[in-house]
Design an enzyme around this catalytic site. Structure first.
Site, PDB file in Angstrom:
ATOM      1  N   SER A 132      12.468   5.894   7.507  1.00 48.74           N
ATOM      2  CA  SER A 132      11.961   5.632   8.670  1.00 48.74           C
ATOM      3  C   SER A 132      12.246   4.328   9.341  1.00 48.74           C
ATOM      4  O   SER A 132      12.352   3.410   8.481  1.00 48.74           O
ATOM      5  CB  SER A 132      10.372   5.800   8.678  1.00 48.74           C
ATOM      6  OG  SER A 132       9.990   5.517  10.123  1.00 48.74           O
ATOM      7  N   CYS A 175       3.499   8.357   1.074  1.00 50.76           N
ATOM      8  CA  CYS A 175       3.924   7.069   2.377  1.00 50.76           C
ATOM      9  C   CYS A 175       4.060   6.011   1.464  1.00 50.76           C
ATOM     10  O   CYS A 175       3.145   5.516   1.138  1.00 50.76           O
ATOM     11  CB  CYS A 175       3.040   7.332   3.541  1.00 50.76           C
ATOM     12  SG  CYS A 175       3.475   5.888   4.611  1.00 50.76           S
ATOM     13  N   CYS A 219       6.790  -5.590  15.503  1.00 46.75           N
ATOM     14  CA  CYS A 219       6.336  -4.660  16.698  1.00 46.75           C
ATOM     15  C   CYS A 219       4.800  -4.713  17.153  1.00 46.75           C
ATOM     16  O   CYS A 219       3.965  -4.938  16.196  1.00 46.75           O
ATOM     17  CB  CYS A 219       6.524  -3.119  16.212  1.00 46.75           C
ATOM     18  SG  CYS A 219       8.138  -2.889  15.636  1.00 46.75           S
ATOM     19  N   CYS A 263       6.256  -7.365   6.950  1.00 47.51           N
ATOM     20  CA  CYS A 263       7.504  -6.725   8.045  1.00 47.51           C
ATOM     21  C   CYS A 263       7.788  -7.965   8.805  1.00 47.51           C
ATOM     22  O   CYS A 263       6.942  -8.654   9.610  1.00 47.51           O
ATOM     23  CB  CYS A 263       7.293  -5.479   8.465  1.00 47.51           C
ATOM     24  SG  CYS A 263       8.785  -4.961   9.526  1.00 47.51           S
ATOM     25  N   ASN A 312      -2.955   4.621  16.368  1.00 46.95           N
ATOM     26  CA  ASN A 312      -3.998   3.936  15.581  1.00 46.95           C
ATOM     27  C   ASN A 312      -4.183   2.761  15.891  1.00 46.95           C
ATOM     28  O   ASN A 312      -3.391   1.985  15.899  1.00 46.95           O
ATOM     29  CB  ASN A 312      -3.641   4.280  13.847  1.00 46.95           C
ATOM     30  CG  ASN A 312      -3.474   5.757  13.806  1.00 46.95           C
ATOM     31  OD1 ASN A 312      -4.159   6.598  13.984  1.00 46.95           O
ATOM     32  ND2 ASN A 312      -2.337   6.093  13.084  1.00 46.95           N
ATOM     33  N   GLY A 322       6.697  -2.135   5.913  1.00 43.74           N
ATOM     34  CA  GLY A 322       7.983  -2.766   6.122  1.00 43.74           C
ATOM     35  C   GLY A 322       9.048  -1.851   6.734  1.00 43.74           C
ATOM     36  O   GLY A 322       8.831  -0.702   6.961  1.00 43.74           O
ATOM     37  N   GLU A 323       9.971  -2.648   6.998  1.00 42.93           N
ATOM     38  CA  GLU A 323      11.361  -1.842   7.528  1.00 42.93           C
ATOM     39  C   GLU A 323      12.437  -1.481   6.249  1.00 42.93           C
ATOM     40  O   GLU A 323      13.088  -2.549   5.985  1.00 42.93           O
ATOM     41  CB  GLU A 323      11.984  -2.764   8.724  1.00 42.93           C
ATOM     42  CG  GLU A 323      13.391  -2.288   9.160  1.00 42.93           C
ATOM     43  CD  GLU A 323      13.303  -0.675   9.605  1.00 42.93           C
ATOM     44  OE1 GLU A 323      12.523  -0.269  10.344  1.00 42.93           O
ATOM     45  OE2 GLU A 323      14.460   0.036   8.846  1.00 42.93           O
ATOM     46  N   SER A 328      12.078   5.454  15.049  1.00 40.34           N
ATOM     47  CA  SER A 328      10.951   5.080  15.748  1.00 40.34           C
ATOM     48  C   SER A 328      11.260   4.630  16.822  1.00 40.34           C
ATOM     49  O   SER A 328      11.930   3.317  17.228  1.00 40.34           O
ATOM     50  CB  SER A 328      10.071   3.899  14.962  1.00 40.34           C
ATOM     51  OG  SER A 328       9.972   4.467  13.835  1.00 40.34           O
ATOM     52  N   LEU A 329      11.348   5.480  17.839  1.00 39.70           N
ATOM     53  CA  LEU A 329      11.686   5.178  19.276  1.00 39.70           C
ATOM     54  C   LEU A 329      10.971   4.565  20.184  1.00 39.70           C
ATOM     55  O   LEU A 329      10.990   3.390  20.650  1.00 39.70           O
ATOM     56  CB  LEU A 329      12.531   6.405  20.018  1.00 39.70           C
ATOM     57  CG  LEU A 329      13.785   6.320  20.772  1.00 39.70           C
ATOM     58  CD1 LEU A 329      14.616   5.662  19.893  1.00 39.70           C
ATOM     59  CD2 LEU A 329      14.355   7.697  21.266  1.00 39.70           C
ATOM     60  N   HIS A 330       9.545   5.174  20.580  1.00 37.28           N
ATOM     61  CA  HIS A 330       8.645   4.713  21.055  1.00 37.28           C
ATOM     62  C   HIS A 330       8.831   4.619  22.659  1.00 37.28           C
ATOM     63  O   HIS A 330       7.811   4.168  23.306  1.00 37.28           O
ATOM     64  CB  HIS A 330       7.917   3.497  20.402  1.00 37.28           C
ATOM     65  CG  HIS A 330       7.715   3.755  18.927  1.00 37.28           C
ATOM     66  ND1 HIS A 330       7.057   4.651  18.430  1.00 37.28           N
ATOM     67  CD2 HIS A 330       8.091   2.884  17.804  1.00 37.28           C
ATOM     68  CE1 HIS A 330       6.982   4.758  17.276  1.00 37.28           C
ATOM     69  NE2 HIS A 330       7.459   3.441  16.905  1.00 37.28           N
ATOM     70  N   GLU A 333       0.867  -1.191   0.194  1.00 33.87           N
ATOM     71  CA  GLU A 333       0.007   0.018  -0.025  1.00 33.87           C
ATOM     72  C   GLU A 333       0.782   1.243   0.119  1.00 33.87           C
ATOM     73  O   GLU A 333       2.159   1.208   0.446  1.00 33.87           O
ATOM     74  CB  GLU A 333      -0.758  -0.010   1.275  1.00 33.87           C
ATOM     75  CG  GLU A 333      -1.875  -1.121   1.316  1.00 33.87           C
ATOM     76  CD  GLU A 333      -2.806  -1.223   2.614  1.00 33.87           C
ATOM     77  OE1 GLU A 333      -4.013  -1.197   2.511  1.00 33.87           O
ATOM     78  OE2 GLU A 333      -2.211  -1.271   3.458  1.00 33.87           O
ATOM     79  N   CYS A 373      -0.714   5.699  10.046  1.00 30.36           N
ATOM     80  CA  CYS A 373       0.480   4.960  10.322  1.00 30.36           C
ATOM     81  C   CYS A 373       0.083   3.790  11.237  1.00 30.36           C
ATOM     82  O   CYS A 373      -0.642   3.728  12.081  1.00 30.36           O
ATOM     83  CB  CYS A 373       1.254   5.905  11.417  1.00 30.36           C
ATOM     84  SG  CYS A 373       1.887   7.410  10.795  1.00 30.36           S
ATOM     85  N   CYS A 396       1.850  -2.680  15.686  1.00 33.06           N
ATOM     86  CA  CYS A 396       1.715  -2.346  14.225  1.00 33.06           C
ATOM     87  C   CYS A 396       1.054  -3.277  13.333  1.00 33.06           C
ATOM     88  O   CYS A 396       1.419  -4.722  13.369  1.00 33.06           O
ATOM     89  CB  CYS A 396       3.102  -1.877  13.770  1.00 33.06           C
ATOM     90  SG  CYS A 396       3.287  -1.918  11.942  1.00 33.06           S
TER      91      CYS A 396
HETATM   92  N1  SAH Z   1       9.604   0.124   9.659  1.00 27.45           N
HETATM   93  C1  SAH Z   1       9.735   1.517   9.861  1.00 27.45           C
HETATM   94  C2  SAH Z   1       8.792   2.321   8.771  1.00 27.45           C
HETATM   95  C3  SAH Z   1       7.153   1.977   8.976  1.00 27.45           C
HETATM   96  S1  SAH Z   1       6.186   2.379  10.301  1.00 27.45           S
HETATM   97  C4  SAH Z   1       9.430   1.920  11.220  1.00 27.45           C
HETATM   98  O1  SAH Z   1       8.768   1.062  12.149  1.00 27.45           O
HETATM   99  O2  SAH Z   1       9.883   3.071  11.538  1.00 27.45           O
HETATM  100  C5  SAH Z   1       6.086   3.979  10.086  1.00 27.45           C
HETATM  101  C6  SAH Z   1       5.733   4.736  11.589  1.00 27.45           C
HETATM  102  O3  SAH Z   1       4.532   4.352  11.957  1.00 27.45           O
HETATM  103  C7  SAH Z   1       6.735   4.295  12.489  1.00 27.45           C
HETATM  104  O4  SAH Z   1       6.901   5.307  13.184  1.00 27.45           O
HETATM  105  C8  SAH Z   1       5.812   3.217  13.340  1.00 27.45           C
HETATM  106  O5  SAH Z   1       6.271   3.236  14.714  1.00 27.45           O
HETATM  107  C9  SAH Z   1       4.542   3.801  13.437  1.00 27.45           C
HETATM  108  N2  SAH Z   1       3.483   2.986  13.746  1.00 27.45           N
HETATM  109  C10 SAH Z   1       3.449   1.759  13.643  1.00 27.45           C
HETATM  110  N3  SAH Z   1       2.187   1.426  14.183  1.00 27.45           N
HETATM  111  C11 SAH Z   1       1.438   2.329  14.605  1.00 27.45           C
HETATM  112  C12 SAH Z   1       0.025   2.541  15.083  1.00 27.45           C
HETATM  113  N4  SAH Z   1      -0.495   1.520  15.425  1.00 27.45           N
HETATM  114  N5  SAH Z   1      -0.418   3.803  15.469  1.00 27.45           N
HETATM  115  C13 SAH Z   1       0.500   4.773  14.944  1.00 27.45           C
HETATM  116  N6  SAH Z   1       1.670   4.838  14.691  1.00 27.45           N
HETATM  117  C14 SAH Z   1       2.291   3.548  14.249  1.00 27.45           C
HETATM  118 FE1  SF4 Z   2       7.917  -3.205  11.035  1.00 26.90          FE
HETATM  119 FE2  SF4 Z   2       7.946  -0.594  11.336  1.00 26.90          FE
HETATM  120 FE3  SF4 Z   2       5.512  -2.095  11.921  1.00 26.90          FE
HETATM  121 FE4  SF4 Z   2       7.969  -2.460  13.377  1.00 26.90          FE
HETATM  122  S1  SF4 Z   2       6.423  -0.502  13.275  1.00 26.90           S
HETATM  123  S2  SF4 Z   2       6.636  -4.141  12.577  1.00 26.90           S
HETATM  124  S3  SF4 Z   2       9.464  -2.139  12.020  1.00 26.90           S
HETATM  125  S4  SF4 Z   2       6.731  -1.680   9.918  1.00 26.90           S
END
Ligand code: SAH
Ligand code: SF4
Length: 366
Positions: free
Chosen positions: A207, A115, A126, A122, A306, A177-178, A230-232, A102, A349, A129
């Site tokens: 990212s 985007c 995480c 992936c 989200n 994806g990463e 993406s620290l979180h 997508e 996201c 996600c």
């Molecule tokens: N794999 C990479 C890029 C794709 S994710 C990464 O993780 O950075 C892009 C962004 O969306 C990242 O910052 C990720 O942490 C965030 N993201 C993932 N799941 C999410 C969710 N449920 N709500 C909001 N942001 C989310």
């Molecule tokens: Fe993969 Fe990024 Fe989602 Fe983590 S947040 S599962 S690295 S796409």
């Protein structure tokens, strides 16, 4: 797929070819019987003024347009959805070997941000996600990454968004994806976008969730692309519980690589922080995050989580989002809250690949 006369053998893991799947410099190999200027004209259409239908390549002879018509795009467009008054548009692209990917385009007054996906699925898992929840299918080829941009741009020319530029001005590798786990193809896609399409590197952001070797390699590339980390979570135990990769590349290593990126490229990284209720929206986390952001001189993007089907985590309340931000600001860190786009079409996201019924749902052709 391409008619046989338009195929060449490639060393790529997915054995197929087409105008977007060969390097722009190798396009001539697909058209050995065409003069060089024709190849240049085609390259111009592909990279500089993409059209959805080769019929629009008006300076190419009809016969060549017809040869292209079968296999111009390396995917089928299975679905297009719009939200936010036509200023968010999401495409679902079906790859010929099965997976779906997508891309989401968001229009603003002075820019459009696309985007894009770098992998089908992936592998990093995480917890919060949707992409991670459904596992990994395969890496995308450079041409499949670039073609998402060119499709979006061609579509935008056909059907502009209200009060928004008519081309893709910014690109973020924040879809499925990463990207840094698919380094070779992502690098080649960046090269084609920057050096052939002519996008400004500064308008592209990659990212990563903290693939440290990739962060260092990207820093050493000749382009000033942006890096979002993406620290979180700002301590290892919590971070590892959300991001399995943190066990392999813990926070200190990720911060050191981000610092290396800043020192080498002169570009500040940004920090992504998806806010989950009572998980990482606490004062404690803000107090640990602020010094990291200050050391890196990084901007913190706060993303209210989200909803996705397979996690119990909930978004932080609006009040909590604001107070987390205020606490960071009070501690001398830069932070803003990212406005949500595309939530109604699962285009926000972390929602990519989440069907409304909670199943992957996109494998109908399998
Ligand atoms: N794999 C990479 C890029 C794709 S994710 C990464 O993780 O950075 C892009 C962004 O969306 C990242 O910052 C990720 O942490 C965030 N993201 C993932 N799941 C999410 C969710 N449920 N709500 C909001 N942001 C989310
Ligand atoms: Fe993969 Fe990024 Fe989602 Fe983590 S947040 S599962 S690295 S796409």
């Amino acid at each position: 797929l391409m008619p046989t006369e338009l195929r060449i053998v490639s060393d790529d893991p997915v054995d197929r070819d087409g105008p977007y799947l060969v390097a722009p410099e190798d396009l001539g190999q697909l058209l050995p019987d065409e003069p060089e200027f024709r190849v240049d004209q085609l390259r111009e259409w592909l990279y500089r003024k993409p059209v959805t239908d080769p019929e629009g390549m008006v300076n190419l002879p009809q016969a060549l347009r017809e040869r292209l018509s079968d296999g111009l795009w390396p995917f089928e467009v299975e679905q297009v959805q719009e939200a936010d008054g036509g200023r968010t548009r999401k495409w679902l692209f079906r790859l010929p070997d099965g997976p779906a990917i997508e891309a989401v385009l968001m229009g603003y007054k002075t820019r459009t941000t696309l985007c894009i996906s770098s992998q089908a699925g992936c592998a990093l898992g995480c917890t919060f996600c949707a992409t991670g929840q459904f596992g990994f299918e395969r890496n995308l080829l450079a041409g499949e990454i670039v073609a998402q941009v060119q499709w979006a741009e061609a579509s935008l020319r056909n059907q502009p968004m209200p009060n928004s530029p008519d081309h893709v001005t910014n690109i973020v590798y924040m879809g499925m994806g990463e990207p840094l786990a698919n380094y070779r193809q992502v690098r080649e896609s960046l090269r084609r976008l920057i050096e052939v399409k002519g996008m400004g590197a500064r308008r592209i952001t990659v990212s990563t969730v903290g693939v440290v070797p990739g962060m260092r390699k990207l820093a050493d590339e000749p382009w000033q692309v942006g890096l979002a980390v993406s620290l979180h979570a700002a301590e290892d135990e919590l971070r590892s519980s959300l991001i399995p990769l943190n066990d392999r590349h813990p926070l200190a290593e990720v911060e050191a690589a981000a610092q290396y990126f800043f020192d080498t490229t002169g570009r500040r990284v940004s920090i992504e922080w998806t806010l989950m209720d009572a998980v990482n929206d606490t004062d404690e986390q803000a107090d640990l995050l602020a010094p990291i952001a200050r050391r890196l001189d990084a901007h913190v993007n706060l993303i209210p989580m989200n909803p996705t089907p397979l996690t119990e985590d909930r978004p932080s309340s609006d009040d909590q989002v604001e107070s987390f931000k205020d606490r960071l600001l009070a501690l001398g860190a830069n932070a803003t809250v990212r406005t949500i786009r595309g939530q109604a079409i699962d285009g926000a996201c972390g929602q990519l690949r989440a069907a409304p019924d909670g199943r992957p749902g996109l494998t109908s052709k399998r």
